[in-house]
Design an enzyme around this catalytic site. Structure first.
Site, PDB file in Angstrom:
ATOM      1  N   ALA A 127      14.481 -41.303  11.035  1.00 47.45           N
ATOM      2  CA  ALA A 127      15.881 -40.991  11.340  1.00 47.45           C
ATOM      3  C   ALA A 127      16.814 -42.055  10.785  1.00 47.45           C
ATOM      4  CB  ALA A 127      16.059 -40.875  12.845  1.00 47.45           C
ATOM      5  N   ARG A 155      26.415 -36.266   4.388  1.00 44.89           N
ATOM      6  CA  ARG A 155      27.027 -34.941   4.227  1.00 44.89           C
ATOM      7  C   ARG A 155      27.593 -34.377   5.533  1.00 44.89           C
ATOM      8  NH1 ARG A 155      22.852 -31.286   1.481  1.00 44.89           N
ATOM      9  NH2 ARG A 155      21.355 -32.958   1.866  1.00 44.89           N
ATOM     10  N   GLY A 188      13.807 -36.486  11.477  1.00 45.71           N
ATOM     11  CA  GLY A 188      14.754 -36.316  12.590  1.00 45.71           C
ATOM     12  C   GLY A 188      15.748 -35.195  12.395  1.00 45.71           C
ATOM     13  N   GLY A 205      10.549 -30.792  -2.620  1.00 44.27           N
ATOM     14  CA  GLY A 205       9.305 -31.131  -3.283  1.00 44.27           C
ATOM     15  C   GLY A 205       8.373 -29.912  -3.259  1.00 44.27           C
ATOM     16  N   GLU A 254       7.891 -34.247  -6.418  1.00 48.51           N
ATOM     17  CA  GLU A 254       9.311 -34.178  -6.117  1.00 48.51           C
ATOM     18  C   GLU A 254      10.001 -33.374  -7.209  1.00 48.51           C
ATOM     19  OE1 GLU A 254      11.005 -35.317  -3.220  1.00 48.51           O
ATOM     20  OE2 GLU A 254       8.891 -35.037  -2.837  1.00 48.51           O
ATOM     21  N   TYR A 280      42.898 -25.487  42.098  1.00 47.04           N
ATOM     22  CA  TYR A 280      42.095 -26.642  41.679  1.00 47.04           C
ATOM     23  C   TYR A 280      41.471 -27.263  42.924  1.00 47.04           C
ATOM     24  CZ  TYR A 280      40.560 -31.239  40.419  1.00 47.04           C
ATOM     25  OH  TYR A 280      39.774 -32.342  40.269  1.00 47.04           O
ATOM     26  N   ASN A 322      43.709 -34.904  44.491  1.00 44.92           N
ATOM     27  CA  ASN A 322      42.605 -35.847  44.723  1.00 44.92           C
ATOM     28  C   ASN A 322      42.819 -37.192  44.038  1.00 44.92           C
ATOM     29  OD1 ASN A 322      42.362 -34.634  42.191  1.00 44.92           O
ATOM     30  ND2 ASN A 322      40.158 -34.939  42.123  1.00 44.92           N
ATOM     31  N   TYR A 323      43.839 -37.312  43.220  1.00 46.83           N
ATOM     32  CA  TYR A 323      43.958 -38.485  42.350  1.00 46.83           C
ATOM     33  C   TYR A 323      45.364 -39.058  42.443  1.00 46.83           C
ATOM     34  CZ  TYR A 323      43.441 -41.152  37.969  1.00 46.83           C
ATOM     35  OH  TYR A 323      43.361 -42.144  37.026  1.00 46.83           O
ATOM     36  N   ARG A 351      56.499 -27.538  55.361  1.00 47.09           N
ATOM     37  CA  ARG A 351      57.438 -27.181  54.290  1.00 47.09           C
ATOM     38  C   ARG A 351      58.827 -27.144  54.919  1.00 47.09           C
ATOM     39  NH1 ARG A 351      54.803 -21.506  54.904  1.00 47.09           N
ATOM     40  NH2 ARG A 351      56.239 -20.521  56.360  1.00 47.09           N
TER      41      ARG A 351
HETATM   42  C1  UD1 Z   1      12.039 -35.176   1.278  1.00 40.64           C
HETATM   43  C2  UD1 Z   1      10.691 -35.042   0.571  1.00 40.64           C
HETATM   44  C3  UD1 Z   1      10.622 -33.689  -0.145  1.00 40.64           C
HETATM   45  C4  UD1 Z   1      10.841 -32.582   0.855  1.00 40.64           C
HETATM   46  C5  UD1 Z   1      12.142 -32.782   1.624  1.00 40.64           C
HETATM   47  C6  UD1 Z   1      12.222 -31.806   2.767  1.00 40.64           C
HETATM   48  C7  UD1 Z   1      10.068 -37.304  -0.068  1.00 40.64           C
HETATM   49  C8  UD1 Z   1       9.946 -38.271  -1.167  1.00 40.64           C
HETATM   50  N1  UD1 Z   1      10.531 -36.103  -0.396  1.00 40.64           N
HETATM   51  O1  UD1 Z   1      13.025 -35.218   0.274  1.00 40.64           O
HETATM   52  O2  UD1 Z   1       9.353 -33.517  -0.766  1.00 40.64           O
HETATM   53  O3  UD1 Z   1      10.824 -31.326   0.202  1.00 40.64           O
HETATM   54  O4  UD1 Z   1      12.223 -34.104   2.174  1.00 40.64           O
HETATM   55  O5  UD1 Z   1      13.465 -31.891   3.403  1.00 40.64           O
HETATM   56  O6  UD1 Z   1       9.715 -37.623   1.058  1.00 40.64           O
HETATM   57  N2  UD1 Z   1      14.539 -41.373   5.558  1.00 40.64           N
HETATM   58  C9  UD1 Z   1      14.439 -42.608   6.122  1.00 40.64           C
HETATM   59  N3  UD1 Z   1      14.458 -43.694   5.316  1.00 40.64           N
HETATM   60  C10 UD1 Z   1      14.545 -43.606   3.974  1.00 40.64           C
HETATM   61  C11 UD1 Z   1      14.649 -42.335   3.386  1.00 40.64           C
HETATM   62  C12 UD1 Z   1      14.649 -41.241   4.216  1.00 40.64           C
HETATM   63  O7  UD1 Z   1      14.339 -42.723   7.358  1.00 40.64           O
HETATM   64  O8  UD1 Z   1      14.542 -44.653   3.304  1.00 40.64           O
HETATM   65  C13 UD1 Z   1      14.511 -40.193   6.441  1.00 40.64           C
HETATM   66  C14 UD1 Z   1      15.814 -39.437   6.426  1.00 40.64           C
HETATM   67  O9  UD1 Z   1      16.626 -39.856   7.514  1.00 40.64           O
HETATM   68  C15 UD1 Z   1      15.368 -38.006   6.638  1.00 40.64           C
HETATM   69  C16 UD1 Z   1      13.990 -37.965   5.983  1.00 40.64           C
HETATM   70  O10 UD1 Z   1      13.543 -39.306   5.936  1.00 40.64           O
HETATM   71  O11 UD1 Z   1      15.208 -37.695   8.017  1.00 40.64           O
HETATM   72  C17 UD1 Z   1      13.993 -37.321   4.594  1.00 40.64           C
HETATM   73  O12 UD1 Z   1      14.774 -38.099   3.691  1.00 40.64           O
HETATM   74  P1  UD1 Z   1      15.581 -37.433   2.496  1.00 40.64           P
HETATM   75  O13 UD1 Z   1      16.221 -38.519   1.720  1.00 40.64           O
HETATM   76  O14 UD1 Z   1      16.439 -36.348   3.023  1.00 40.64           O
HETATM   77  O15 UD1 Z   1      14.412 -36.810   1.608  1.00 40.64           O
HETATM   78  P2  UD1 Z   1      14.551 -35.649   0.544  1.00 40.64           P
HETATM   79  O16 UD1 Z   1      15.045 -36.212  -0.733  1.00 40.64           O
HETATM   80  O17 UD1 Z   1      15.272 -34.531   1.143  1.00 40.64           O
END
Ligand code: UD1
Ligand code: MG
Length: 446
Positions: A12, A18, A103, A142, A156, A350, A370-371, A424
């Protein structure tokens, strides 16, 4: 094999740029609770021995929210493989199965995770089992390269050949790894790729190079929906709302227009509850049996007992406890108040920080004051009391059992049981005054 230990790593650390939000992405709610909590709940159904959440810097909100589950901070965001490596110290010496989840993929089901683990623990003893899916639009996911001997690699999108990009089977990101082999695989991931990141996905090819086998199972695109934007959040919300409505109806509630009712993940409805259109259930609502909820109500943090009638346009805020067969009517707001059996508050009122005794009748336009700008004070209305319309009850104040309050009163002192209180201006009448007044004006104008 079934008794093998299980650790879960939840990634996470992503910024969630985005989402265009000051709130970390996984803290955005779906059906009234943060995405990460949906996942944690699903994961807890697997009864894991360890759960570790990998967060980014300055994500104390996530840390506080998932506590006591430990978090580790990935200071630099160098890729999914690097993120998993951050959990190593927290899982020192762990050699069971390790499940890695993202996450921002909150709708995954326990059944799917159990299938993933069953494959990992199966007779082929694959080093890595990946959860694949076939989305309508495979976009830049991927791709899983599968041969006769099982999963060969994850490529990838950026590195994929044109032929590989045509593969419809995509990587959801979720995988199960044999903990005995995990760290030796993670250690060997490099960042010599198009993004310059440490790709977790490389563990498949590395395990294959070691002579181990890898496998995949498939999940449905709907449960593997990733939430990266407000639009995707809305799609996930819609999916969960449909599930919650179906569950309510299957459990014996009538939803007259299901698509207009919003539930929270924890809404509890009894049997034979009828919900008319446009009702919102915030978190923490429990409704008993045979309750009728008319249109356009908004509830959160409240309980309603059997046979009550609510709305239309009723608002129950945290701490409202509505007793059996009580009536809460239109444009009535109740906060932190117990409304006992059979009491009625039917119009434009209320009631906050109060008790309304059994069978009491609270007239239209009644307000518990009440307040005072600093403190909240309590109003106690005895059983069977009758509060006339447009009464202001200035708390703290007690109305005895069975007392009657005259309409339009401002009650500031205790009213004893069984008595009438009227507070009143008293009515006066000047006979003929109006006629004389008009006549005088006609004279001066004429
Ligand atoms: C990743 C997968 C891809 C897959 C896709 C599915 C890899 C290299 N690629 O790509 O094959 O199809 O997810 O959604 O894993 N995160 C971290 N630390 C980091 C990078 C990412 O905690 O340094 C967490 C992000 O918060 C997220 C998850 O890992 O929850 C995926 O990271 P993201 O950068 O979205 O990977 P994708 O490029 O989407
Ligand atoms: Mg992603």
């Amino acid at each position: 094999m079934a008794s093998r230990k299980l650790a879960v790593i939840l990634l996470a650390a992503g910024m969630g740029t985005r989402m265009k939000s000051a709130l970390p992405k996984v803290m955005h709610p779906i059906a009234g609770r943060p995405m990460i909590h949906h996942l944690m709940d699903t994961v807890s159904g697997l009864d894991p021995d360890h759960v570790v959440v990998v967060v980014g810097p300055e994500m104390e909100r996530i840390t506080a929210s998932v506590a006591p589950t430990p978090t580790v901070v990935q200071v630099e965001r160098l890729g999914t493989g690097h993120a998993v490596a951050q959990a190593r110290a927290a899982l020192a010496d762990f050699d069971g199965d390790v499940l890695v989840l993202y996450g921002d993929t909150p709708l995954i089901t326990r059944a799917t995770l159990e299938r993933l683990l069953a494959e990992r623990r199966g007779p082929r003893d694959p080093a890595v089992v990946v959860l694949g899916f076939r989305p309508d639009d495979p976009g830049q996911y991927g791709r899983l390269v599968v041969g006769a001997e099982g999963l060969k690699a994850i490529v990838e999108y950026r590195e994929a050949t044109d032929d590989q990009r045509k593969i419809p089977l995509c990587n959801s990101g979720v995988l199960a790894i044999d903990g005995k082999r995990l760290w030796s695989l993670i250690e060997r991931i490099d960042n010599k790729n198009a993004k310059g990141e440490y790709y977790l996905t490389d563990v498949v090819a590395l395990a294959r190079a070691d002579g181990a086998c890898c496998a995949h199972v498939e999940g449905s695109p709907m449960e593997l929906l990733g939430v990266n934007s407000r639009l995707e959040q809305a799609v996930a919300e819609d999916v969960v709302q449909r599930q919650l409505r179906d569950r309510a109806m299957e459990a014996g509630a009538t939803l007259v227009a299901p698509e207009t009712v919003c539930f929270s993940w924890d809404t509890k409805l009894g049997q034979d509850v009828t919900v008319w259109p446009h009702v919102v259930f915030g978190p923490g609502v429990t409704i008993g049996d045979n309750v009728e909820i008319k249109g356009f109500c908004h509830f959160e943090g409240c309980t309603v007992e059997d046979g009550a009638i609510l709305g239309p346009f009723a608002r129950l805020r945290p701490g409202a406890e509505i007793g059996e067969a009580a009536h809460i009517g239109n444009f009535v707001e109740v906060k932190k108040a117990v409304v006992e059996t059979g009491a009625k508050i039917n119009h434009l009122a209320y009631v906050g920080d109060a008790r309304v005794g059994a069978g009491a009748n609270v007239g239209a336009g009644t307000i518990t004051c009440n307040y005072d700008g600093f403190n909240k004070s309590f109003t106690d209305i005895g059983k069977g009391a009758f509060i006339g319309s447009n009464t202001a009850l200035v708390a703290p104040v007690t109305i005895g059992d069975g007392a009657v309050i005259g309409a339009g009163s401002v009650i500031t002192k205790e009213v004893s049981p069984g008595s009438l209180a009227v507070a009143r201006g008293s009515q006066m009448e000047l006979k003929g005054w109006a006629d004389r007044f008009r006549a005088q004006h006609h004279k001066t104008e004429g």
